[in-house]
Design a protein around this motif. Structure first.
Motif, PDB file in Angstrom:
ATOM      1  N   PRO A   1       0.839  -1.208   0.000  1.00 55.64           N
ATOM      2  CA  PRO A   1       0.000   0.000   0.000  1.00 55.64           C
ATOM      3  C   PRO A   1       0.870   1.251   0.000  1.00 55.64           C
ATOM      4  N   ALA A   2       0.301   2.382  -0.420  1.00 55.94           N
ATOM      5  CA  ALA A   2       1.039   3.650  -0.346  1.00 55.94           C
ATOM      6  C   ALA A   2       1.283   3.956   1.130  1.00 55.94           C
ATOM      7  N   MET A   3       2.493   4.413   1.437  1.00 57.19           N
ATOM      8  CA  MET A   3       2.813   4.696   2.841  1.00 57.19           C
ATOM      9  C   MET A   3       3.490   6.050   2.952  1.00 57.19           C
ATOM     10  N   ALA A   4       3.401   6.635   4.146  1.00 59.28           N
ATOM     11  CA  ALA A   4       4.035   7.938   4.375  1.00 59.28           C
ATOM     12  C   ALA A   4       5.543   7.823   4.153  1.00 59.28           C
ATOM     13  N   GLY A   5       6.168   8.911   3.775  1.00 58.18           N
ATOM     14  CA  GLY A   5       7.627   8.959   3.693  1.00 58.18           C
ATOM     15  C   GLY A   5       8.186   8.394   2.404  1.00 58.18           C
ATOM     16  N   GLU A   6       7.337   8.160   1.393  1.00 57.68           N
ATOM     17  CA  GLU A   6       7.889   7.617   0.150  1.00 57.68           C
ATOM     18  C   GLU A   6       7.604   8.555  -1.013  1.00 57.68           C
ATOM     19  N   SER A   7       8.550   8.625  -1.937  1.00 56.10           N
ATOM     20  CA  SER A   7       8.335   9.356  -3.197  1.00 56.10           C
ATOM     21  C   SER A   7       8.760   8.392  -4.289  1.00 56.10           C
ATOM     22  N   LEU A   8       7.939   7.390  -4.521  1.00 49.64           N
ATOM     23  CA  LEU A   8       8.342   6.293  -5.404  1.00 49.64           C
ATOM     24  C   LEU A   8       8.391   6.715  -6.863  1.00 49.64           C
ATOM     25  N   ASN A   9       9.455   6.278  -7.509  1.00 47.34           N
ATOM     26  CA  ASN A   9       9.626   6.489  -8.937  1.00 47.34           C
ATOM     27  C   ASN A   9       9.083   5.234  -9.629  1.00 47.34           C
ATOM     28  N   PRO A  10       8.070   5.371 -10.487  1.00 44.29           N
ATOM     29  CA  PRO A  10       7.481   4.177 -11.118  1.00 44.29           C
ATOM     30  C   PRO A  10       8.516   3.332 -11.865  1.00 44.29           C
ATOM     31  N   ALA A  11       9.573   3.976 -12.372  1.00 41.88           N
ATOM     32  CA  ALA A  11      10.601   3.225 -13.112  1.00 41.88           C
ATOM     33  C   ALA A  11      11.450   2.359 -12.172  1.00 41.88           C
ATOM     34  N   LEU A  12      11.342   2.588 -10.866  1.00 44.35           N
ATOM     35  CA  LEU A  12      12.108   1.800  -9.881  1.00 44.35           C
ATOM     36  C   LEU A  12      11.160   0.995  -9.000  1.00 44.35           C
ATOM     37  N   THR A  13       9.986   0.713  -9.525  1.00 42.54           N
ATOM     38  CA  THR A  13       8.953   0.092  -8.686  1.00 42.54           C
ATOM     39  C   THR A  13       8.284  -1.068  -9.424  1.00 42.54           C
ATOM     40  N   GLY A  14       7.963  -2.123  -8.674  1.00 40.65           N
ATOM     41  CA  GLY A  14       7.212  -3.254  -9.216  1.00 40.65           C
ATOM     42  C   GLY A  14       8.084  -4.234  -9.983  1.00 40.65           C
ATOM     43  N   GLY A  15       7.441  -5.065 -10.793  1.00 39.31           N
ATOM     44  CA  GLY A  15       8.143  -6.100 -11.559  1.00 39.31           C
ATOM     45  C   GLY A  15       7.377  -7.410 -11.457  1.00 39.31           C
ATOM     46  N   ASP A  16       7.330  -8.153 -12.580  1.00 38.11           N
ATOM     47  CA  ASP A  16       6.671  -9.466 -12.578  1.00 38.11           C
ATOM     48  C   ASP A  16       7.559 -10.529 -11.921  1.00 38.11           C
ATOM     49  N   LEU A  17       8.869 -10.353 -12.094  1.00 42.41           N
ATOM     50  CA  LEU A  17       9.835 -11.321 -11.562  1.00 42.41           C
ATOM     51  C   LEU A  17      10.984 -10.534 -10.942  1.00 42.41           C
ATOM     52  N   CYS A  18      11.707 -11.134 -10.024  1.00 43.06           N
ATOM     53  CA  CYS A  18      12.947 -10.499  -9.569  1.00 43.06           C
ATOM     54  C   CYS A  18      14.008 -11.568  -9.330  1.00 43.06           C
ATOM     55  N   ILE A  19      15.240 -11.129  -9.463  1.00 45.33           N
ATOM     56  CA  ILE A  19      16.365 -11.994  -9.101  1.00 45.33           C
ATOM     57  C   ILE A  19      17.283 -11.212  -8.189  1.00 45.33           C
ATOM     58  N   GLN A  20      17.574 -11.807  -7.044  1.00 43.50           N
ATOM     59  CA  GLN A  20      18.563 -11.244  -6.134  1.00 43.50           C
ATOM     60  C   GLN A  20      19.807 -12.109  -6.271  1.00 43.50           C
ATOM     61  N   ALA A  21      20.889 -11.533  -6.808  1.00 50.35           N
ATOM     62  CA  ALA A  21      22.154 -12.268  -6.922  1.00 50.35           C
ATOM     63  C   ALA A  21      23.109 -11.709  -5.885  1.00 50.35           C
ATOM     64  N   CYS A  22      23.655 -12.565  -5.030  1.00 49.11           N
ATOM     65  CA  CYS A  22      24.614 -12.119  -4.012  1.00 49.11           C
ATOM     66  C   CYS A  22      25.866 -12.984  -4.140  1.00 49.11           C
ATOM     67  N   ALA A  23      27.032 -12.346  -4.080  1.00 53.33           N
ATOM     68  CA  ALA A  23      28.289 -13.100  -4.189  1.00 53.33           C
ATOM     69  C   ALA A  23      29.397 -12.294  -3.542  1.00 53.33           C
ATOM     70  N   ASN A  24      30.501 -12.950  -3.288  1.00 52.25           N
ATOM     71  CA  ASN A  24      31.634 -12.233  -2.695  1.00 52.25           C
ATOM     72  C   ASN A  24      32.422 -11.447  -3.732  1.00 52.25           C
ATOM     73  N   ASP A  25      32.115 -11.669  -4.998  1.00 56.59           N
ATOM     74  CA  ASP A  25      32.750 -10.879  -6.056  1.00 56.59           C
ATOM     75  C   ASP A  25      31.643 -10.235  -6.896  1.00 56.59           C
ATOM     76  N   PRO A  26      31.763  -8.916  -7.168  1.00 58.25           N
ATOM     77  CA  PRO A  26      30.666  -8.251  -7.895  1.00 58.25           C
ATOM     78  C   PRO A  26      30.500  -8.762  -9.317  1.00 58.25           C
ATOM     79  N   GLN A  27      31.616  -9.192  -9.933  1.00 55.41           N
ATOM     80  CA  GLN A  27      31.539  -9.634 -11.328  1.00 55.41           C
ATOM     81  C   GLN A  27      30.789 -10.956 -11.463  1.00 55.41           C
TER      82      GLN A  27
END
Ligand code: HEM
Length: 425
Positions: free
Chosen positions: A170-196
């Motif tokens: 839901p919309a919440m106080a304290g946010e100014s969300l940019n639609p281009a940085l919001t939502g998505g049908d899928l997401c992938i979180q990749a975490c590693a000890n090396d950025p490459q």
């Protein structure tokens, strides 16, 4: 999540002596151990050299198959690539193909392997794997896949698989969300000890699905802002230790993080809900704030990270302690507002990373916290953020600019299975 398996050649002297190395299943290693025991016992273990430490980090491998996906209760690695995707495919079959291909490729990359040939024999052959992670080792890579609420709309006929009460935040106080940085049908979180290695994984997943998915937003994170079991607590870009009091241990995880039957969907049992918030920090303003004020905003000291009611980082905050008639930990401090003691026991597993995107259009630092949290229900996050968004003194220095919520399915049992298989039966 089961224990990591350092590859045999990186078996560290430290682990050898502590006996914690995974010897079973290490094949020929057992022989080597028997033969080398007398020599090894005579030598003192000593601290790891830099090259040994690097080798250990490079070969660190987390199993891909198991009850839960990796990247949730895994001790946070040093780097993050988080990407949300829109599905552009027109048919459920195309989506099914993406999920099946991704699952197989995730298993390969988690083990440190490319997703196909890097150097095809034919002159004109296009490499299947882009190659930039070749010979770098798995680097503790975990890949965590999530489904956004929009995936369950009318396009692919998946409405009946949507977990109960799973919806956009839901919309919440304290946010100014940019639609281009919001939502998505899928997401992938990749975490590693090396950025490459983390980058390579997301790049190759996006590449192999480019006719069916489109990148929506991405955040590259570094210097994790959360601690796992036995990890020293890192600092966020405001200079404070972040991750001191976090969910940990099997009981906490079972109670607060792993989804169960309440989701009404068997595929979510053992899964979790991921909330992603890209939070911009007004760093220049923060840097001009006196230390006393900074500490009362968080309710903790800056150097040690101790609650203002104590002296050591892991002292339990005493929200009733008072001096001169006022609470020692201000009631509108970040920790007083977020603590489970003041929220009917609500806890979330925070697993965020710092980010920087350089300078903004007027030359200010464009940086902040990629806040990531896992919880049994998105409602846990909403409860805390409603309170923080309206009363947290930290709000003067932060803006929530990106947001997403994702249903992270349970782990896969074995090779041949894939995320979302139940949707297409
Ligand atoms: C840029 C934004 C944020 C910053 C810089 C920040 C920083 C911190 C710091 C320094 C601590 C104290 C150390 C610790 O226990 O980890 C903390 C605690 C905590 N934060 Fe945040 N945080 C941010 C946003 C959020 C948000 C959005 C939530 C959830 C809605 C949240 C939930 C919590 C919780 C639950 C705690 C533990 C409180 C306790 O039990 O003592 N934080 N945060």
């Amino acid at each position: 999540m089961s224990e990591p398996t350092p590859a045999v050649d990186a078996l560290s002297r430290r682990k050898f002596f502590s006996g914690s190395a995974v010897l079973a299943g290490a094949g020929g290693l057992a022989l080597g151990v028997g033969g080398g025991m007398a020599v090894a016992a005579a030598a003192a273990p000593g601290p790891l050299s830099d090259s040994e430490r690097m080798a250990e980090r490079a070969t660190l491998t987390y199993p891909f198959y198991g009850e839960h996906q990796g990247g949730i209760d895994t001790p946070p690695q040093d780097h993050l690539v988080f990407t949300a995707f829109d599905v552009t495919a027109l048919t459920a079959v195309e989506l099914q193909l993406v999920l099946a291909k991704w699952s197989a490729a995730m298993a390969e990359m988690t083990a440190g392997s490319p997703v196909g040939k890097v150097q095809p024999e034919r002159e004109q052959g296009i490499p299947v794997d882009t190659g930039e992670a070749t010979d770098m080792g798995p680097q503790g890579l975990t890949l965590t896949l999530g489904f956004g609420p929009s995936l369950f709309d009318e396009r692919f006929g998946l409405a009946k698989f949507k977990p109960a009460d799973f919806a956009d935040l839901p919309a919440m106080a304290g946010e100014s969300l940019n639609p281009a940085l919001t939502g998505g049908d899928l997401c992938i979180q990749a975490c590693a000890n090396d950025p490459q290695v983390a980058y390579h994984a997301v790049r190759n997943l996006a590449r192999m699905a480019r006719t069916a998915v489109k990148t929506r937003w991405t955040v590259l994170g570094f210097g994790r802002a959360s601690a796992g079991a036995n990890q020293a607590t890192p600092r966020n870009l405001m200079g404070f230790k972040d991750g001191t009091r976090n969910v940990s241990g099997t009981t906490d995880l079972g109670e607060h993080v792993w989804a169960g039957a309440e989701a009404g969907q068997p595929w979510m049992v053992g899964g979790s809900y991921l909330v992603a918030r890209k939070i911009h920090m007004l760093i220049e303003t923060w840097d001009e704030d006196p230390i006393g004020d900074q500490q009362s905003i968080f309710g903790r000291t800056k150097k040690e990270g101790a609650p203002l009611s104590g002296s050591k980082e892991h002292d339990v905050p005493d929200f009733h302690a008072a001096a001169a008639g006022a609470p020692v930990i201000p009631a509108d401090s970040h920790i007083a507002l977020a603590a489970h003691e003041n929220n009917n026991g609500t806890k979330i597993l925070r697993r965020g990373y710092n980010f920087t995107d350089g300078l903004d259009s007027v030359g200010r630092l464009d940086a902040g916290l990629m806040f990531l949290s896992f919880q049994k229900s998105p409602e846990q996050f909403v409860t805390l953020q409603r309170k923080l968004g309206s009363s947290d003194r930290l709000n003067e220095y932060i803006r929530h600019v990106g947001s997403g919520v994702f249903a992270v399915p349970a782990g896969l049992p074995a090779a041949g299975s894939y995320y979302g298989k139940e949707f297409f039966a």
